[in-house]
Design an enzyme around this catalytic site. Sequence first.
Site, PDB file in Angstrom:
ATOM      1  CG  HIS A   1     -33.111  61.413 -45.962  1.00 49.11           C
ATOM      2  ND1 HIS A   1     -33.964  60.333 -45.806  1.00 49.11           N
ATOM      3  CD2 HIS A   1     -31.938  61.034 -45.398  1.00 49.11           C
ATOM      4  CE1 HIS A   1     -33.326  59.364 -45.168  1.00 49.11           C
ATOM      5  NE2 HIS A   1     -32.106  59.761 -44.906  1.00 49.11           N
TER       6      HIS A   1
HETATM    7  C1  LIG Z   1     -28.001  62.249 -38.643  1.00 50.67           C
HETATM    8  C2  LIG Z   1     -28.091  61.843 -40.092  1.00 50.67           C
HETATM    9  C3  LIG Z   1     -28.440  60.528 -40.410  1.00 50.67           C
HETATM   10  C4  LIG Z   1     -28.526  60.139 -41.743  1.00 50.67           C
HETATM   11  N1  LIG Z   1     -28.730  58.808 -42.035  1.00 50.67           N
HETATM   12  C5  LIG Z   1     -28.611  58.390 -43.312  1.00 50.67           C
HETATM   13  C6  LIG Z   1     -28.601  56.995 -43.616  1.00 50.67           C
HETATM   14  O1  LIG Z   1     -28.673  56.129 -42.743  1.00 50.67           O
HETATM   15  N2  LIG Z   1     -28.476  56.637 -44.924  1.00 50.67           N
HETATM   16  C7  LIG Z   1     -28.383  57.555 -45.924  1.00 50.67           C
HETATM   17  O2  LIG Z   1     -28.328  57.163 -47.092  1.00 50.67           O
HETATM   18  N3  LIG Z   1     -28.391  58.878 -45.655  1.00 50.67           N
HETATM   19  C8  LIG Z   1     -28.454  59.316 -44.383  1.00 50.67           C
HETATM   20  N4  LIG Z   1     -28.357  60.651 -44.112  1.00 50.67           N
HETATM   21  C9  LIG Z   1     -28.247  61.601 -45.240  1.00 50.67           C
HETATM   22  C10 LIG Z   1     -26.896  61.553 -45.960  1.00 50.67           C
HETATM   23  O3  LIG Z   1     -25.834  61.430 -45.062  1.00 50.67           O
HETATM   24  C11 LIG Z   1     -26.742  62.790 -46.866  1.00 50.67           C
HETATM   25  O4  LIG Z   1     -27.802  62.838 -47.788  1.00 50.67           O
HETATM   26  C12 LIG Z   1     -25.418  62.778 -47.631  1.00 50.67           C
HETATM   27  O5  LIG Z   1     -24.353  62.869 -46.741  1.00 50.67           O
HETATM   28  C13 LIG Z   1     -25.330  63.910 -48.659  1.00 50.67           C
HETATM   29  O6  LIG Z   1     -25.615  65.126 -48.016  1.00 50.67           O
HETATM   30  P1  LIG Z   1     -25.337  66.534 -48.652  1.00 50.67           P
HETATM   31  O7  LIG Z   1     -25.133  66.422 -50.108  1.00 50.67           O
HETATM   32  O8  LIG Z   1     -26.421  67.435 -48.157  1.00 50.67           O
HETATM   33  O9  LIG Z   1     -23.928  67.030 -48.059  1.00 50.67           O
HETATM   34  P2  LIG Z   1     -23.146  66.668 -46.742  1.00 50.67           P
HETATM   35  O10 LIG Z   1     -22.856  65.205 -46.676  1.00 50.67           O
HETATM   36  O11 LIG Z   1     -23.820  67.264 -45.567  1.00 50.67           O
HETATM   37  O12 LIG Z   1     -21.733  67.353 -47.001  1.00 50.67           O
HETATM   38  C14 LIG Z   1     -21.527  68.739 -47.103  1.00 50.67           C
HETATM   39  C15 LIG Z   1     -20.085  69.035 -46.699  1.00 50.67           C
HETATM   40  O13 LIG Z   1     -19.728  70.342 -47.115  1.00 50.67           O
HETATM   41  C16 LIG Z   1     -19.114  71.038 -46.034  1.00 50.67           C
HETATM   42  N5  LIG Z   1     -19.392  72.463 -46.214  1.00 50.67           N
HETATM   43  C17 LIG Z   1     -20.598  73.063 -46.142  1.00 50.67           C
HETATM   44  N6  LIG Z   1     -20.478  74.371 -46.431  1.00 50.67           N
HETATM   45  C18 LIG Z   1     -19.183  74.586 -46.699  1.00 50.67           C
HETATM   46  C19 LIG Z   1     -18.452  75.740 -47.058  1.00 50.67           C
HETATM   47  N7  LIG Z   1     -19.039  76.929 -47.207  1.00 50.67           N
HETATM   48  N8  LIG Z   1     -17.112  75.630 -47.246  1.00 50.67           N
HETATM   49  C20 LIG Z   1     -16.496  74.424 -47.108  1.00 50.67           C
HETATM   50  N9  LIG Z   1     -17.155  73.296 -46.759  1.00 50.67           N
HETATM   51  C21 LIG Z   1     -18.480  73.382 -46.559  1.00 50.67           C
HETATM   52  C22 LIG Z   1     -19.808  70.457 -44.804  1.00 50.67           C
HETATM   53  O14 LIG Z   1     -19.076  70.713 -43.622  1.00 50.67           O
HETATM   54  C23 LIG Z   1     -19.865  68.996 -45.192  1.00 50.67           C
HETATM   55  O15 LIG Z   1     -18.665  68.331 -44.912  1.00 50.67           O
HETATM   56  C24 LIG Z   1     -28.298  61.093 -42.787  1.00 50.67           C
HETATM   57  C25 LIG Z   1     -27.942  62.404 -42.468  1.00 50.67           C
HETATM   58  C26 LIG Z   1     -27.840  62.791 -41.133  1.00 50.67           C
HETATM   59  C27 LIG Z   1     -27.455  64.205 -40.821  1.00 50.67           C
END
Ligand SMILES: Cc1cc2nc3c(=O)[nH]c(=O)nc-3n(C[C@H](O)[C@H](O)[C@H](O)COP(=O)(O)OP(=O)(O)OC[C@H]3O[C@@H](n4cnc5c(N)ncnc54)[C@H](O)[C@@H]3O)c2cc1C
Length: 508
Positions: free
Chosen positions: A447
């Site tokens: 997270h």
């Molecule tokens: C293994 C795992 C388990 C989890 N379990 C839970 C859970 O059970 N419940 C829960 O609420 N949360 C969970 N989370 C956390 C939750 O999924 C994230 O907080 C949520 O998805 C938001 O993340 P984020 O905003 O960091 O972006 P992300 O969801 O990571 O999305 C970022 C996106 O941008 C894309 N990207 C990145 N850089 C670039 C670029 N330069 N150009 C184009 N595209 C790009 C990436 O490929 C990705 O698709 C978990 C996460 C993980 C990894």
Amino acid sequence: MANRLSADGRHQVLLLEAGGKDWNPLIHMPAGLAKLVGVKSINWSYETEPEAELNKRKLYWPRGKVLGGSSSINAMCYCRGHRKDYDHWRDLGNPGWGFDEVLPYFKKSENNQRIENDFHGNEGPLSVSDLSHTNPLSEVFLDAAAECGFDLTDDFNGERQRGFGFYQVTQKEARRHSTAQAYLKPARSRDNLTVMTHAACEQVLIEQGRVTGVRVNHKGRTIEIKANKEVVLSGGAINSPQLLLLSGIGPKEELAALDIECQHDLPGVGKNLQDHLDVCLVQRCSQKITYDTLNDLMVGLNYYLFKKGPGTSNVAEAGGFWQSPLATDDRPDLQFHFVPAMLDDHGRNRIKGSGYTVHMCVLRPMSRGQITLKSKNPQDHPKIEANYLSEPHDLELMLAGFKLQRQILAAKAFDPYRAPEVFPGDAVTSDEDIIEFIREKAESIYHPIGTCKMGNDDMAVVDADLRVHGLSGLRVVDASVMPTLVSGNTNAPTIMMAEKISAKMMSQ
Ligand SMILES: Cc1cc2nc3c(=O)[nH]c(=O)nc-3n(C[C@H](O)[C@H](O)[C@H](O)COP(=O)(O)OP(=O)(O)OC[C@H]3O[C@@H](n4cnc5c(N)ncnc54)[C@H](O)[C@@H]3O)c2cc1C
């Protein structure tokens, strides 16, 4: 964002995703998550720098690199955190982010399949449901929690967060309901929405203080794309600050050291990194009823033919939110996830035999880390320094939480199932030994937030409308803008933020 911004046809929307389409069947079968954690083709597979307080270990940080981002590989637990988390955001100088103001956007996103009351939505795109199959040991875990005097709850997102129960999950008809499935799929046929996959944004283009477009690496070819209205970064808590830095938006001295021309001096970019540090207590089970003993082929067949059985499980089925003896207010400061299988190294190390695992993490850590660049090559991973446990208070809480993990697994309810403890092992009893175990085994529970924090102080990166301070035409909408960690998993809060800001953009 892409769905809401393209809904009324007024705007042309282009979604750029560095990864590919979400075709992998393991994404859609919920229990597939156990396998996805190490699949490199859909995972950024980051590593932290050696963590000083964790015996200099580099920690594994999986993040989704596929449509839907990490919501396509996460554990699907639907949690919003505590109402005071959002009131705190508001009080930090972010008008509009108090709980009563964000609740409508949680509800707007949600289509809860069971609960109908003032806290839940039933008409949103994101299906939130109960698990259709749970392991009997998850029920035993809840019996054990009740035996220890902890309250039980059937809703972590209602009037009161505190308690133990089954998680509701982001699933629709026993399939994962990622943001790609819930929001993007229904919008894909719109003429005004274009989705480009394998399109990694490498730079934000700036002309006289206004963001005019992006430079993109599309399948190895560099292209520039102009934006008439706005660019919205949703690259996540690691990539969004990386992209800002690569674009010359960040701390002046850091950029100069890498010979990146400073376009806009913004000292907070990449700072304020926070994450939930988690430790697993693993116990062997004397009965062959846990998920370790299942035949993967049978699970897959049962799932793909009938949508039934353990394949529908998110594996982290039950859990709870509770206050440690060190809690400073009435908010739970610890979260638990129960897994009816033995979990080590994010599931990458499969231990032979049958067993079960209780996770515990500290919900609002005081330690802060940072994301910086290793080089100005966009394809290099950035440097992740989480600085876990750099504040001694976080370690004290981990120790207190560990004692509750042990207390629950020692309850009578587990007597018919309990076999020797695997991690840390029965010999580990003193505080010193438990602390050493935490340093040796604690991991991220995925997270990370805070690296483009919202606020109006010197270290804030975006304002309360998530517009990057000092530039026009650029917003960041993802987990990086959270100023402080919410007391729970971060997917639902991130989706709520996108609902809130897209509504704002569409009203302008
Ligand atoms: C293994 C795992 C388990 C989890 N379990 C839970 C859970 O059970 N419940 C829960 O609420 N949360 C969970 N989370 C956390 C939750 O999924 C994230 O907080 C949520 O998805 C938001 O993340 P984020 O905003 O960091 O972006 P992300 O969801 O990571 O999305 C970022 C996106 O941008 C894309 N990207 C990145 N850089 C670039 C670029 N330069 N150009 C184009 N595209 C790009 C990436 O490929 C990705 O698709 C978990 C996460 C993980 C990894």
